[in-house]
Design an enzyme around this catalytic site. Structure first.
Site, PDB file in Angstrom:
ATOM      1  N   ALA A 106      44.340  32.916  44.599  1.00  0.00           N
ATOM      2  CA  ALA A 106      45.341  33.999  44.001  1.00  0.00           C
ATOM      3  C   ALA A 106      43.822  34.345  43.364  1.00  0.00           C
ATOM      4  O   ALA A 106      42.631  33.487  43.193  1.00  0.00           O
ATOM      5  CB  ALA A 106      45.566  33.014  42.290  1.00  0.00           C
ATOM      6  N   LYS A 107      43.916  35.047  42.248  1.00  0.00           N
ATOM      7  CA  LYS A 107      42.694  36.119  41.394  1.00  0.00           C
ATOM      8  C   LYS A 107      43.483  36.982  40.378  1.00  0.00           C
ATOM      9  O   LYS A 107      44.834  37.128  40.352  1.00  0.00           O
ATOM     10  CB  LYS A 107      42.081  36.981  42.344  1.00  0.00           C
ATOM     11  CG  LYS A 107      40.643  37.165  41.791  1.00  0.00           C
ATOM     12  CD  LYS A 107      39.785  35.877  42.084  1.00  0.00           C
ATOM     13  CE  LYS A 107      37.995  36.153  42.347  1.00  0.00           C
ATOM     14  NZ  LYS A 107      37.240  35.129  42.401  1.00  0.00           N
ATOM     15  N   GLY A 108      42.590  37.041  39.409  1.00  0.00           N
ATOM     16  CA  GLY A 108      42.843  38.038  37.858  1.00  0.00           C
ATOM     17  C   GLY A 108      42.384  38.669  37.474  1.00  0.00           C
ATOM     18  O   GLY A 108      40.490  38.416  37.988  1.00  0.00           O
ATOM     19  N   ASP A 147      35.430  33.183  36.418  1.00  0.00           N
ATOM     20  CA  ASP A 147      34.551  34.104  37.654  1.00  0.00           C
ATOM     21  C   ASP A 147      33.856  35.246  36.699  1.00  0.00           C
ATOM     22  O   ASP A 147      33.275  34.821  35.961  1.00  0.00           O
ATOM     23  CB  ASP A 147      35.825  35.219  38.376  1.00  0.00           C
ATOM     24  CG  ASP A 147      35.343  35.749  39.163  1.00  0.00           C
ATOM     25  OD1 ASP A 147      35.140  35.398  40.589  1.00  0.00           O
ATOM     26  OD2 ASP A 147      34.744  37.031  39.018  1.00  0.00           O
TER      27      ASP A 147
END
Length: 419
Positions: A106-108, A147
């Site tokens: 996943a990434k946001g 991140d």
């Protein structure tokens, strides 16, 4: 048609197609493996300090939940868009599978210039973003992490916001938290330590003496600084570093502890030394033993790859090397040993996994135990990658990604397609 676009997503697609062709995956299986399961776009309105209201666009992409909850960082940067976030989620899936973690990728992110926000505004944006994500995340659905542009403090705000809505403290909703709020010892240093550990392993196997080795680090943030410190402590000369404010170069080696102290106070390497100032555009091309791109995607293209003068390319960033550059590096494999990003920077997600496990069990480990377990996992994945590359006569990136894709594909095929 797809909502995903842009050069970073196209790069992820191109890389996957190389692997799919190599593995001879049938065409009708490819989209199910590649395309993300879910993409969320939200508006994040906040009150500014001057009394006005500003609205920021936020994203979260969950690639697959076949092996367990999704896992991935959240970046706050002005370059963030849904295509970039989608690509990073895909890469995270292959990374987690490669190192054997029970996660999908996943990434946001939020499209925002942090230089324009006060600390209070940053807290408001962080909390609003998590509030908008609550219907889509959870300790067994999607676990967030830091991140670019986010840190331990932002993770603490995320955790607190989610916990307030649940009516109880839920530390396991995010990783990369402060140790005082349920974080794990060694998480902050984990990614950089992993980059340095794998670099040292390659040097040892190549018979390179640490005292004779040099390193160049592009990007002196959390990953690059701790990678530089670990190598410095091993006797490697760090001859050049850079960040968004400029670059420094010293042929006899930089004082990395002093530089880290400076950046912790001032937020960047700017002002550390006028005499050592160097052209940031030229830092990747300096002769060195280890080159660590630890900044942005796509910094090593075909032209740069042809001119690299390193012995080891240790990819601390996600996607620093373009597919065109990979072709060049494959031809130069006898000169340059590539440690691909999905292995090289995986120490962060490995220790994030440890943090999640400790939070679920409410049983915390000593830092020595965290680091020992991290290195064991990196060693195993490295050995598998090198063996696969040698047996099939393919590049290290191809071997590493193939291992990850195979594991995800096997899990999907075993579970079947519902309904």
């Amino acid at each position: 048609m797809t909502v995903y676009s842009g050069p970073v997503f196209e790069m992820a697609v191109n890389q996957f197609n190389v692997i799919a062709n190599y593995l001879e995956i049938p065409m009708d299986e490819r989209d199910r493996l590649l395309m993300p399961k879910r993409a969320i776009t939200v508006s994040c309105p906040i009150h500014k300090d001057d009394g006005t209201v500003a609205v920021f666009e936020g994203y979260r992409v969950q690639h697959h939940l076949t092996l367990g909850p999704t896992k991935g960082g959240t970046r706050f940067a002005p370059t963030v868009d849904i295509g970039e976030i989608g690509a990073l989620a895909i890469w995270m899936s292959w990374k987690c599978a490669l190192v054997g973690l029970p996660y999908g990728g996943a990434k946001g992110g939020v499209n925002v210039d942090l230089g324009r926000l006060s600390k209070r505004e940053l807290e408001a944006l962080s909390r609003r973003y998590m509030q908008e994500m609550i219907p889509f995340v959870g300790p067994h659905t999607d676990v967030m992490a830091p991140d670019m542009g986010t840190n331990e403090q932002v993770m603490a705000w995320f955790m607190d916001t989610y916990s307030m809505y649940q009516g109880q403290t839920v530390t396991e909703i995010v990783t990369g938290k402060p140790v005082s709020s349920g974080g794990t010892l060694g998480r902050r240093e984990a990614t950089g330590r992993g980059v340095a550990y794998l670099s040292k392993r390659v040097m040892k196997e190549a018979g390179i003496c640490m005292g004779d080795a040099t390193a160049v680090v592009q990007g002196f943030g959390n990953v690059g600084s701790y990678a530089a410190l670990e190598l410095y402590n091993a006797g490697v000369k760090i001859i050049a570093v850079s960040d968004h404010t400029g670059a420094l170069h010293c042929a006899t080696g930089l004082d990395v502890p002093a530089l880290m102290k400076h950046t912790s106070i001032h937020g960047s390497i700017a002002g550390f030394s006028v005499e050592l100032a160097f052209d940031p555009a030229a830092i990747l091309l300096l002769p060195c033993t280890v080159l660590i791109p630890a900044a942005m995607e796509r910094v090593i293209d075909r032209e740069v790859a042809e001119r690299l003068q390193c012995r080891i390319l240790a990819e601390g960033a996600n996607g620093p090397t373009t597919p065109d550059a990979d072709v060049v590096l494959d031809h130069r494999k006898d000169e340059i040993f590539v440690i691909p990003d999905i292995l090289c920077n995986s120490g962060g997600v490995v220790v994030s996994y440890f943090e999640w496990v400790q939070d679920l069990q409410q049983l915390f480990w000593e830092e020595s135990e965290v680091t020992r377990r991290e290195y064991e996992i990196l060693d195993r994945a490295f050995t598998q990658m090198v063996a696969r590359a040698s047996a099939d006569h393919v590049a290290h990136r191809t071997a590493a990604m193939a291992i990850g894709v195979e594991k995800v594909r096997a899990a999907k095929n075993t579970r079947g397609l519902f309904p």
